[in-house]
Write a protein that holds these residues in place. Structure first.
Motif, mmCIF file in Angstrom:
data_model
loop_
_atom_site.group_PDB
_atom_site.id
_atom_site.type_symbol
_atom_site.label_atom_id
_atom_site.label_comp_id
_atom_site.label_asym_id
_atom_site.label_seq_id
_atom_site.Cartn_x
_atom_site.Cartn_y
_atom_site.Cartn_z
ATOM 1 N N PHE A 8 -5.761 10.627 8.961
ATOM 2 C CA PHE A 8 -5.558 10.121 10.320
ATOM 3 C C PHE A 8 -4.369 9.160 10.403
ATOM 4 C CE2 PHE A 8 -8.284 7.092 8.223
ATOM 5 C CZ PHE A 8 -7.995 5.848 8.768
ATOM 6 N N VAL A 9 -3.771 9.111 11.608
ATOM 7 C CA VAL A 9 -2.748 8.117 11.941
ATOM 8 C C VAL A 9 -3.481 6.900 12.487
ATOM 9 C CG1 VAL A 9 -0.768 7.555 13.398
ATOM 10 C CG2 VAL A 9 -1.026 9.876 12.494
ATOM 11 N N PRO A 10 -3.459 5.777 11.776
ATOM 12 C CA PRO A 10 -4.231 4.618 12.236
ATOM 13 C C PRO A 10 -3.630 3.961 13.472
ATOM 14 C CG PRO A 10 -2.993 4.057 10.265
ATOM 15 C CD PRO A 10 -2.789 5.528 10.491
ATOM 16 N N LYS A 11 -4.506 3.317 14.241
ATOM 17 C CA LYS A 11 -4.031 2.525 15.378
ATOM 18 C C LYS A 11 -3.537 1.160 14.913
ATOM 19 C CE LYS A 11 -7.065 4.813 18.679
ATOM 20 N NZ LYS A 11 -8.303 4.747 19.479
ATOM 21 N N VAL A 12 -4.234 0.613 13.932
ATOM 22 C CA VAL A 12 -3.860 -0.691 13.367
ATOM 23 C C VAL A 12 -3.871 -0.561 11.849
ATOM 24 C CG1 VAL A 12 -4.464 -3.133 13.177
ATOM 25 C CG2 VAL A 12 -4.869 -1.920 15.327
ATOM 26 N N LEU A 13 -2.811 -1.056 11.201
ATOM 27 C CA LEU A 13 -2.714 -1.036 9.747
ATOM 28 C C LEU A 13 -2.463 -2.457 9.262
ATOM 29 C CD1 LEU A 13 -2.602 0.965 7.269
ATOM 30 C CD2 LEU A 13 -0.124 0.714 7.421
ATOM 31 N N ILE A 14 -3.455 -3.026 8.610
ATOM 32 C CA ILE A 14 -3.338 -4.377 8.059
ATOM 33 C C ILE A 14 -2.948 -4.226 6.594
ATOM 34 C CG2 ILE A 14 -4.532 -6.558 7.651
ATOM 35 C CD1 ILE A 14 -6.424 -5.786 9.982
ATOM 36 N N GLU A 15 -1.835 -4.855 6.220
ATOM 37 C CA GLU A 15 -1.221 -4.538 4.924
ATOM 38 C C GLU A 15 -0.774 -5.793 4.207
ATOM 39 O OE1 GLU A 15 2.100 -1.370 3.255
ATOM 40 O OE2 GLU A 15 2.036 -1.861 5.386
ATOM 41 N N SER A 16 -1.087 -5.856 2.912
ATOM 42 C CA SER A 16 -0.633 -6.963 2.081
ATOM 43 C C SER A 16 0.834 -6.763 1.712
ATOM 44 C CB SER A 16 -1.494 -7.050 0.823
ATOM 45 O OG SER A 16 -1.076 -8.112 0.006
ATOM 46 N N THR A 17 1.609 -7.840 1.770
ATOM 47 C CA THR A 17 3.025 -7.820 1.379
ATOM 48 C C THR A 17 3.272 -8.999 0.445
ATOM 49 O OG1 THR A 17 3.876 -9.304 3.110
ATOM 50 C CG2 THR A 17 3.553 -6.974 3.715
ATOM 51 N N PRO A 18 4.423 -9.033 -0.238
ATOM 52 C CA PRO A 18 4.721 -10.191 -1.099
ATOM 53 C C PRO A 18 4.745 -11.518 -0.336
ATOM 54 C CG PRO A 18 6.175 -8.362 -1.635
ATOM 55 C CD PRO A 18 5.431 -7.961 -0.392
ATOM 56 N N ILE B 114 -12.023 1.349 -2.974
ATOM 57 C CA ILE B 114 -11.769 2.170 -1.786
ATOM 58 C C ILE B 114 -13.035 2.269 -0.955
ATOM 59 C CG2 ILE B 114 -11.051 4.432 -0.946
ATOM 60 C CD1 ILE B 114 -9.682 4.871 -3.689
ATOM 61 N N LEU B 115 -12.879 2.080 0.356
ATOM 62 C CA LEU B 115 -13.965 2.300 1.319
ATOM 63 C C LEU B 115 -13.431 3.156 2.450
ATOM 64 C CD1 LEU B 115 -16.543 -0.190 2.748
ATOM 65 C CD2 LEU B 115 -15.034 1.000 4.333
ATOM 66 N N PHE B 116 -14.167 4.198 2.806
ATOM 67 C CA PHE B 116 -13.755 5.087 3.890
ATOM 68 C C PHE B 116 -14.968 5.380 4.775
ATOM 69 C CE2 PHE B 116 -11.977 9.586 4.999
ATOM 70 C CZ PHE B 116 -11.614 9.133 6.259
ATOM 71 N N GLN B 117 -14.986 4.736 5.936
ATOM 72 C CA GLN B 117 -16.023 5.041 6.930
ATOM 73 C C GLN B 117 -15.449 6.098 7.860
ATOM 74 O OE1 GLN B 117 -17.767 1.714 8.976
ATOM 75 N NE2 GLN B 117 -18.951 3.015 10.348
ATOM 76 N N ASN C 13 -5.226 -0.467 -4.688
ATOM 77 C CA ASN C 13 -4.982 0.419 -5.828
ATOM 78 C C ASN C 13 -5.232 -0.289 -7.163
ATOM 79 O OD1 ASN C 13 -2.670 -1.143 -6.127
ATOM 80 N ND2 ASN C 13 -1.260 0.586 -6.189
ATOM 81 N N LYS C 14 -5.197 0.504 -8.227
ATOM 82 C CA LYS C 14 -5.528 0.003 -9.561
ATOM 83 C C LYS C 14 -4.507 -1.021 -10.052
ATOM 84 C CE LYS C 14 -5.338 3.028 -12.939
ATOM 85 N NZ LYS C 14 -5.718 4.143 -13.829
ATOM 86 N N ASP C 15 -3.236 -0.839 -9.642
ATOM 87 C CA ASP C 15 -2.182 -1.765 -10.061
ATOM 88 C C ASP C 15 -2.151 -3.042 -9.227
ATOM 89 O OD1 ASP C 15 -1.337 0.093 -11.959
ATOM 90 O OD2 ASP C 15 -0.001 1.080 -10.528
ATOM 91 N N LYS C 16 -2.958 -3.088 -8.166
ATOM 92 C CA LYS C 16 -3.067 -4.240 -7.258
ATOM 93 C C LYS C 16 -1.739 -4.555 -6.555
ATOM 94 C CE LYS C 16 -7.153 -4.367 -9.020
ATOM 95 N NZ LYS C 16 -8.105 -3.356 -8.518
ATOM 96 N N ASP C 17 -0.900 -3.523 -6.375
ATOM 97 C CA ASP C 17 0.343 -3.740 -5.634
ATOM 98 C C ASP C 17 0.319 -3.076 -4.260
ATOM 99 O OD1 ASP C 17 0.631 -1.067 -6.305
ATOM 100 O OD2 ASP C 17 2.382 -1.342 -7.577
ATOM 101 N N THR C 18 -0.807 -2.459 -3.897
ATOM 102 C CA THR C 18 -0.985 -1.886 -2.563
ATOM 103 C C THR C 18 -2.390 -2.208 -2.074
ATOM 104 O OG1 THR C 18 0.533 -0.047 -2.985
ATOM 105 C CG2 THR C 18 -1.038 0.218 -1.178
ATOM 106 N N GLU C 19 -2.467 -2.883 -0.921
ATOM 107 C CA GLU C 19 -3.755 -3.166 -0.280
ATOM 108 C C GLU C 19 -3.597 -2.958 1.216
ATOM 109 O OE1 GLU C 19 -7.320 -6.525 -0.224
ATOM 110 O OE2 GLU C 19 -5.240 -7.176 -0.524
ATOM 111 N N ILE C 20 -4.387 -2.054 1.778
ATOM 112 C CA ILE C 20 -4.299 -1.756 3.209
ATOM 113 C C ILE C 20 -5.699 -1.620 3.806
ATOM 114 C CG2 ILE C 20 -2.048 -0.610 3.096
ATOM 115 C CD1 ILE C 20 -3.479 2.080 3.151
#
Length: 457
Positions: free
Chosen positions: A122-132, A242-245, A61-68
């Motif tokens: 969609f409900v993802p099978k795997v969600l890779i997520e940045s955290t603090p 954002i990238l969406f395949q 996101n633009k605020d760089k506090d969410t990356e998935i």
């Protein structure tokens, strides 16, 4: 156990083979459960192309506090009638993020957008997520996984396919252009802008946003990730990445500056972004262009149409509405916009999806009044919009965020479709609006030139 990017498939499958429903590390929901791994890497965007699965969704996101990065799908939602199902799922699963996008509007199918339904969540099978603390690898499992060995084997097989390494990810992204053309000619553009201004002057409509498309064809299939990587490097400031395949051959990406809405708990954050000029060649010219933009009657009128619409919409959905930034400048790599920011508290009886249905499309991407503007877009535009200017993001219980899919392109095999639009009001000039759309496309056209594709004109 920290997992490396190169061994994700083997390590995850081996760990899940031994997993049973009594594990203390399992987070359970009514339909899905979560098993979490710790990643041995920090750069999520660098592994987008490591996996063959065609269903991929990357969101910074633009605020760089969410990356998935969401991979694979257990369940697809292809109709806007599924909003209720999405709301129900995220209310009963605190760990779920339902990702995707929906078309700008209902429209006849076109070759480049073939196969895309009204929406693609969609409900993802795997969600890779940045955290603090680092990066988490969240494996989502249907609860049928624990029913019997056959269900477990089937789920493991599907997860293995989702995490299957991509042998192509090390290939060069060099390519050769065979053709590039604006699918709306300049003469056509002049005619449709003239038609729109005529309707505005007859008081049939106050504003319309018109778009056009540049189609660039290549000799070989396009490396979507190669282009996106360069786009991300060039557009990290004040922009989403954002990238969406959404199919094996179709990939949409966007470096939009515009937030449709961000919902944190019940607190709403919204952008009003309209009124545009180019960036200057130096600071003196850039500052002069900024001041001209802020005093330009046409650009201010365009911006205030959007702001009034947002304020009226929030009045029906929220309370404690506050303007936190009013008619200031947001600077991007090639252009600058007039920018107003809003905060509010979502009413208790309002849902996340209400924000999409009420806000989209704003006058920044459609016009006013909305129904007439949408009809006129269908009448005048020569290309299908698909995900251009459409809501794209994710739903979750605690936080939901959607951007507006601008500064965007669609890859379809060997073709790159680049989209841009501009607001038409009574004082609009077809020539100036053509130049504005050309500047907005520079995010992509400059990447093409930078890659030594020297036959691009």
């Amino acid at each position: 156990m920290r997992l490396s990017a190169n061994n994700l498939q083997i390590d995850i499958i081996n760990a899940l083979i031994k997993l049973d429903c009594s594990s203390e590390d399992l987070i359970k929901g009514s339909e899905y459960s979560l098993y979490k791994f710790e990643a041995g890497f920090n750069n999520i965007s660098s592994i987008i192309d490591h996996f063959q699965t065609f269903k991929k969704f990357y969101f910074l996101n633009k605020d760089k506090d969410t990356e998935i990065l969401a991979l694979g799908s257990w369940r697809d939602f292809n109709s806007l009638y599924h909003y209720e199902d999405i709301e129900r799922l995220i209310e009963s699963h605190e760990f779920l993020k339902i990702c995707g996008a929906q078309r700008f509007k209902a429209e006849a199918d076109s070759l480049e957008w073939h196969g895309l339904e009204d929406c693609s969540y969609f409900v993802p099978k795997v969600l890779i997520e940045s955290t603090p603390q680092g990066v988490d690898i969240n494996v989502i499992l249907p609860n049928s996984f624990f029913a019997d060995e056959q269900n477990k084997k089937q789920a493991l097989h599907e997860l293995a396919i989702t995490l299957d390494p991509n042998p192509k990810h090390t290939l060069s992204d060099y390519n050769h252009i065979t053709k590039n053309v604006s699918e709306t000619s300049k003469n056509q553009w002049n005619k449709i802008v003239k038609a729109a201004v005529s309707k505005i002057n007859r008081s049939q409509i106050s504003k319309i946003v018109l778009s056009r498309k540049l189609k660039v064809s290549f000799k070989n299939p396009i490396s979507s990730y190669g282009q996106f990587k360069t786009l991300k490097e060039n557009n990290s400031h004040n922009s989403y990445n954002i990238l969406f395949q959404f199919s094996p051959h179709q990939c949409f990406y966007s470096v939009t500056p515009e937030t449709l809405f961000k919902l944190d708990g019940r607190k709403i954050f919204i952008d009003s972004l309209a009124g545009t000029t180019k960036r200057g060649a130096n600071k003196q010219e850039d500052d002069a262009l900024e001041q001209t933009l802020l005093t330009n009657t046409k650009e201010l009128e365009e911006h205030r149409h959007v702001s009034s619409y947002i304020e009226d919409t929030l009045a029906s959905l929220a309370s404690d509405i506050e303007i936190t930034k009013k008619e200031q400048i947001l600077k991007l790599k090639y252009i600058q916009h007039i920018h107003t920011k809003y905060e509010a508290i979502l009413n208790e009886n309002a849902k996340r999806s209400d924000l999409i249905t009420h806000l989209h499309p704003t006058p920044a991407v459609a016009g006013l009044p909305k129904p007439l503007a949408m009809d006129l877009i269908s009448e005048l535009e020569t290309n299908s919009r698909g995900l251009y200017a459409a809501p794209i993001g994710y739903f979750s219980k605690d936080r939901t965020e959607f951007a507006v899919g601008l500064r965007c392109a669609l890859v379809d095999k060997t073709d790159l479709h680049i989209y841009a639009g501009c607001g038409i009001v009574k004082d609009s000039s077809a020539e100036k609006e053509w130049n504005e759309t050309t500047n907005k496309m520079k995010n992509f056209t400059e990447v093409i030139k930078a890659k030594s594709w020297t036959n691009f004109q």
